[in-house]
Each structure stands twice: as C-alpha cells, then as structure tokens.
Design an enzyme around this catalytic site. Structure first.
Site, short mmCIF file in Angstrom:
data_model
loop_
_atom_site.label_atom_id
_atom_site.label_comp_id
_atom_site.label_asym_id
_atom_site.label_seq_id
_atom_site.Cartn_x
_atom_site.Cartn_y
_atom_site.Cartn_z
CD GLU A 91 7.48 -11.37 -21.16
OE1 GLU A 91 6.32 -11.10 -21.47
OE2 GLU A 91 7.77 -11.89 -20.08
CD GLU A 112 8.91 -16.95 -16.59
OE1 GLU A 112 8.04 -17.46 -17.32
OE2 GLU A 112 8.87 -15.78 -16.20
CE LYS A 140 2.04 -7.13 -14.79
NZ LYS A 140 3.26 -7.96 -14.90
CE LYS A 193 9.56 -12.93 -17.98
NZ LYS A 193 8.40 -13.25 -17.20
NE ARG A 226 4.00 1.60 -1.69
CZ ARG A 226 5.15 1.00 -1.43
NH1 ARG A 226 6.20 1.28 -2.15
NH2 ARG A 226 5.26 0.14 -0.45
CD1 TRP A 246 -1.31 -5.50 -2.53
CD2 TRP A 246 -1.99 -4.79 -4.53
NE1 TRP A 246 -1.16 -6.53 -3.42
CE2 TRP A 246 -1.56 -6.12 -4.66
CE3 TRP A 246 -2.46 -4.11 -5.65
CZ2 TRP A 246 -1.60 -6.79 -5.87
CZ3 TRP A 246 -2.48 -4.79 -6.86
CH2 TRP A 246 -2.05 -6.12 -6.95
CG HIS A 252 14.69 -36.65 -28.98
ND1 HIS A 252 14.87 -37.92 -29.49
CD2 HIS A 252 14.80 -36.77 -27.63
CE1 HIS A 252 15.06 -38.77 -28.49
NE2 HIS A 252 15.02 -38.09 -27.34
CG ASN A 308 3.04 -1.09 2.78
OD1 ASN A 308 2.42 -1.99 2.22
ND2 ASN A 308 4.28 -0.76 2.46
N GLY A 309 1.56 -3.57 4.79
CA GLY A 309 2.16 -4.83 5.25
C GLY A 309 1.08 -5.79 5.71
CB CYS A 321 -0.87 0.03 1.25
SG CYS A 321 -1.86 -1.45 1.46
C1 AGP Z 1 4.75 -12.80 -18.43
O1 AGP Z 1 5.95 -12.13 -18.41
C2 AGP Z 1 3.75 -12.28 -19.38
N1 AGP Z 1 3.51 -10.92 -19.20
C3 AGP Z 1 2.53 -13.17 -19.62
O2 AGP Z 1 2.98 -14.39 -20.13
C4 AGP Z 1 1.57 -13.45 -18.44
O3 AGP Z 1 2.18 -14.30 -17.52
C5 AGP Z 1 0.28 -14.09 -18.97
O4 AGP Z 1 -0.36 -13.17 -19.83
C6 AGP Z 1 -0.65 -14.53 -17.88
O5 AGP Z 1 -1.03 -13.46 -17.08
P1 AGP Z 1 -1.77 -13.67 -15.70
O6 AGP Z 1 -0.82 -14.37 -14.80
O7 AGP Z 1 -2.11 -12.29 -15.24
O8 AGP Z 1 -2.99 -14.50 -15.96
#
Ligand code: AGP
Length: 606
Positions: A486, A479, A601, A483, A27, A74, A502, A98-99, A2
């Site tokens: 993207e 992952e 996001k 990372k 936040r 939050w 393979h 906050n916490g 928060c």
């Molecule tokens: C991760 O870096 C991405 N931004 C993306 O793959 C994300 O994890 C995916 O869209 C799922 O989002 P969510 O966890 O909010 O459902």
C-alpha cells in the site's frame, strides 16, 4: 490523545490559545475549549465538535484576559459532548488533561461519598475536584497540584489554573508529552511544540515525573516530591510542518515510534494485577451464553482479527470464525443469538464493517465493537464498545492502530478465557505480566530503525516480496505484505509458511526477497524447514527471529531480532520490523507515504 496549551503574559490569551489549538487539532477534534482569567474569575467557553465551532462561540461569548488554557479533545472517557469538553472547572480550579486516569472509578466514588458533584463523565473532572480540595489547605497552587497527584494513577499531562492565584499555571507530566515555551515577559505550556512555534522557539521538554510552575517572569521545575530540577532550554530549528510530525519525516514514522506509548494507553486501567484478570471498561458480556465468536473487519483490522482468532481459540477455547466484512454481509451468514460478533474497525466508519454489524444485529447476535474512535458510527451501532486509545492515526497505512488492536484482542481473549475457565489464573497472570512489559520491548524494537533502513536499501529494488509465517505469525505475514504494497506499490504476497510448497514456491529465485517470521515457539522447526526450501532455490531470506537465537543466522541472509515474549503476544513485536521495512522501502522510492495513491483513511463506500 488530546492537544493542550496554556499562556501567561501580557497579550490577550484567547487568540494565542486558539492559534495553538489549530496546530493541535490533528491530535483530536471531538471538542475544544478555553478557560481565560479576567477580573477575578476564569471564564470557560467550550463546545463539542471541531475548533471552528469554538471560534464561532467565542465571537458570541468573548473570553478576554491574559492568562488562559485551551484544549482540543480526543474522547476517551465520556462521549464527545459539551459537558465532557475541557477545560473542567471546579470551584476556582480549571483543568485540561491529555491522557487517562487509570483509577478514575475509585476516585470518583471516593469524591462522591464526600459530597462532590460531577457535571461530566470524564476522568479529568476528578482531578479538578482533587486540586480544588487540596487548595483549601495548601499554601499555593503548585503544592495543591502536587498533593492531588499523589492520588492519581495513569498517564497524563495536566495544566491547572486557579482563580485564587491567577499569575500561575501549573503543569505536570507522566507519560504524556509536555513542553514549556519561553518568551519575553510571557511563557507557554503545551502538549506539542507545534502549538507554540509561531510564538517562540526556546523550549524546555518536561521529563517524566516533573511539575512545572509557569509564571510571566519564568518557570520553576520540580519533581513530584518538590525537589528542584535544573533544565536547559533548547532552540527548535524544525519547520512548523516538521514539528507537527514530532520531527519525523512522515506521520507514519511518527506513529510507528508512538506505538509503545499507544499500547501502554490501551492497557491503562484494563489489567488487574491483583486479581490476575482484565476489565473491558464498561463491557459486561454474558460469557456463559456465547457459543461462538465471529470477527468481521477489513484490511489491517481483518489481520488483527485473524490474530484474535488464534488468541480466543487458544485462551478461551471458544470456536472462532473470521470474515471479511465485505463478504460476510452478502453470503447470508448463519448467525444468531449465542454468537458474539466482534466488529473491528480503527476508524469506526468503514461502510463494509458497518453493514456487517447491521446484518449480525438483524440476526440476533450480540455485537461488540473494537475501535479507536470514541462514538464513531460502528461503536454506536453495536451493543458494546471497547476502545483502543491509540490516539488519532493520520498516516493512511495503519501501524499503531494495528498493534493496539492486537492488545485489545489479547485483553478480550483473557477476559473470555477467565470466564469460560479455559484459562487458568496462573496462565492469565503470566500473560498479563508479559503484556505490561510490551511497551518497553516495543521501544527496543523501534530503536532498530537504522538496521531496517539498511535492509530496505538492500531489498527495496525487488519487483516483488513474499512474507511467510505460521500460527499467529501468518496474519503478520499478511499484514507485512499489505503494508509494503500500500505504501511502496511493490507487489507483495503474504502466505502461510506451510502453503508455500502448494504454489508460491514457483516464484522463488534469487530476485525474490522472502521475509520469514520465525520467532521461537511451537512452529519454529517447521518454519526453519520452509526457510531452507526457499534458500535451496536461491531465494533471499530476511528472517524476523527472537533475541538470543544463535541458530537462525545460519539459515537466513539477514536477521532482525525482537525480544522474547509469550507466543500469544509475539505478533505485537514481530510486526514492528515489517512496518519499518515497508516505510523505508517506500521512502527510498519517494512515494507519498502518508497518503498513498488511490487510498483513503476511512473507506465509507462499498
Ligand atoms: C491499513 O493500512 C489500511 N489503511 C486499511 O486496510 C484499513 O485497515 C481498512 O480500510 C479498515 O479500516 P478500519 O480499521 O478503519 O475499519
């Protein structure tokens, strides 16, 4: 996570508090509120939703006065609502926080037994009750806060105001950020310098275990025993935008560094060191009826689910399936009562995952959400919700949301394992012991940033990368590749190390960096063999291995070491260098790290 702010001086507090909260809204924005002292009493104005809602309310219900506190929330304990908004007022005491108060249930029961009445579901209101009670016998507000703190376990930054001592604000810190801003005849306190930077650049960062008494004329800092602490102020030279990022160049880098704190918050109140067990907050599953666990998720959350598969199978010995949410819903999945479907979503708003939940519910499965956003759409749709408490993640590339999801997976697997009896009490004790040490070990890894910066320069011009891992490290390879692609737009593949022969082995030559996850564990020798296959074809190997491994240097071009932990928890450490590698490669290329092209996001379209 928060945002908190307090002001004491000669100017009108409300515009300063609201101005500060605008800088803190990133936040959390579940609710906002202020408490301002005027003519013998403090007036609380607060409401659910964004700060603009509070601004409108303040036009209708002005809060004049020159001493006040403000908060942007939050949600962690208690849904976003007017009643759960801060400040919380009990008698003369107003509190913002906050916490997380770890022992809030026990304290609430204790206070209720002695007649306390609660008007919210929050852990914070408990602290307002505690201070209010102590104030009855304490000589001043600082002493009352100090006495109340003795009863509280958890992570917090509190700011407290009393109608009986309006010339004082008292703040305390344990694991949550707190800073004091020094002005001329006025002073500020906040969770973040951003909130006060337009008013003063002279600040004191409050340390762990400190209480600060803030008056117009100056501030006094003591430890929790009342011993004075002498601290110098600093002059902040960051720009306002830099300050919002905590001095880091990007939110992603800030969030990478926040991970030890975020993981500590995920664990807070969930591990029981006396009973060698975990609690999933309010989640109470009928484990005897669970025949199978099915994870549904997208992107990074899908990778966390693959680690979840490894953990639940290993610790609870229940069969597990993991599905991409976008595939699950369209293949008429065979699912029904007896299945526990776990929907994993940082944002709680991803449409594919939401539709997968609808499908699972339609077929009679029990659905549990693992999310970072309290009361977001997916948790609301599910039968049960478990929150990761990582705080808002601003960078589009998920970092702290991922590691806290991994911790949630470990907690879920231990919870199930203890109840299926597949996990012995001794093994649970050992794992819980390792879990609580993770924040410190993660701190050690994120401090190796300089090494990753050098490696990013060395490998960052490659046209493609391969990431390899086995067992629970395979999802980490996926992952790492996600990372990198993207945010740097470099093509990267994550592969199970044993699958390399393979097909992808055809890609290997001296231009292809291969990142190999090879921590000590049951697959170590096998992965070392895969690594030798890469080097025999002139591939460049960057190994992520365990501290103390003296052998690995002979098999790799570069080595990054992470501390030792239980095999089941290694992904939480090995992913950190991959996040930093991606970050520094992308930053070197000058891409828009926090908002990479074509991405959003939360993905609320199919
Ligand atoms: C991760 O870096 C991405 N931004 C993306 O793959 C994300 O994890 C995916 O869209 C799922 O989002 P969510 O966890 O909010 O459902």
């Amino acid at each position: 996570m928060c945002g908190i702010i307090g002001y004491i001086g000669a100017r009108q507090a409300t515009p300063l508090l609201v101005g500060g909260l605008k800088k803190l809204e990133y936040r959390g924005y579940d609710s906002a509120g202020v408490s301002v002292f005027h003519e013998g009493t403090s007036r609380v104005v607060r409401c659910r939703g964004k700060l603009s809602g509070l601004e409108d309310k303040l036009v209708r219900e002005p809060a004049p006065g020159t001493v006040g506190i403000g908060h942007t929330r939050w949600a962690t304990h208690g849904r976003p609502s007017d009643e759960n908004s801060h400040p919380h007022k009990v008698g003369p005491i107003s509190v913002i926080h906050n916490g997380i108060i770890e022992n809030h249930l026990a304290l609430r029961a204790e206070l209720a037994a002695s007649g306390a009445q609660f008007s919210s579901e929050t852990d914070t209101e408990i602290f307002a009750h505690l201070v209010s009670r102590e104030l009855a016998t304490a000589p001043d507000l600082t002493t009352a806060v100090r006495k109340a703190l003795v009863k509280v376990r958890g992570s917090y930054a509190f700011v407290v105001m009393s109608d009986k001592e309006p010339g004082t604000l008292v703040a305390a810190k344990n694991s949550s950020p707190l800073v004091v801003g020094l002005g001329e005849g006025e002073n500020f306190v906040a969770s973040d310098v951003t909130a006060i930077l337009s008013e003063t650049r002279k600040v004191i960062f409050i340390d762990e275990g400190e209480i600060v008494t803030v008056k117009r004329e100056g501030v006094t800092i003591t430890d929790f025993d009342g011993k004075p602490r002498v601290r110098d102020h600093k002059v902040i030279t960051w720009s306002a935008v830099q300050a919002e990022k905590g001095g880091f160049k990007h939110f992603m880098l800030k969030e990478i560094h926040e991970q030890p704190r975020a993981v500590a918050d995920t664990l807070t109140g969930r591990v029981d060191l006396e009973r060698d067990d975990v609690t999933l907050d309010g989640v109470d599953l009928d484990v005897a009826k669970i025949k199978r666990v099915v994870f549904v998720a997208c992107g990074t959350s899908y990778h966390a689910s693959l680690v979840g598969e490894f953990l639940v199978e290993a610790l609870a010995r229940l069969p597990v399936e993991v599905d991409l949410a976008s595939e699950f819903r369209y293949r008429d999945p065979i699912i029904g009562p007896g299945d526990l479907v776990v929907a994993v979503s940082q944002s709680g708003e991803t449409l594919d995952t939401m539709e997968a939940v609808r499908e699972a519910k339609k077929k009679g499965a029990t659905v549990l959400a693992i999310s970072n956003v309290v009361e977001s759409s997916i948790p609301r749709l599910c039968d049960h919700a478990f929150y990761t408490h990582a705080g808002p993640e601003i960078g589009v590339a998920s970092t702290k949301a991922f590691t806290t999801q991994l911790v949630a997976m470990a907690l879920l697997a231990i919870y199930l394992g203890r109840r299926t009896n597949a996990l012995s009490r001794e093994k649970a004790r050992a794992l819980i012991g390792e879990l609580v040490q993770l924040p410190q070990k993660m701190r050690d890894v994120v401090e190796t940033g300089a090494q990753l910066q050098v490696l990013a320069r060395r490998y960052g011009n490659a046209n493609g990368f391969l990431f390899l891992g086995r067992g629970a490290q395979y999802p980490i390879a996926l992952e790492g590749a996600l990372k990198l692609k993207e945010i740097s737009y470099i093509h990267a593949e994550g592969y199970a190390a044993g699958e390399m022969k393979h097909g992808p082995i055809a890609l290997i030559d001296e231009t292809l960096p291969v990142v190999v996850l090879v921590p000590r564990g049951p697959h170590y020798d096998k992965v070392v063999s895969n690594l030798a296959e890469v080097r025999a074809r002139q591939g460049k190997v960057l190994a992520v291995a365990t501290k103390g491994d003296t052998e690995i240097g002979g098999h790799a071009d570069d080595v990054v070491l992470v501390p030792e932990t239980a095999v089941e928890l290694q992904p939480i450490l090995t992913v950190l260098p991959l996040q930093m590698l991606s970050y520094y490669v992308a930053d070197g290329k000058g891409t828009d790290v926090d908002q990479p092209r074509n991405l959003a996001k939360s993905v609320t379209v199919e």
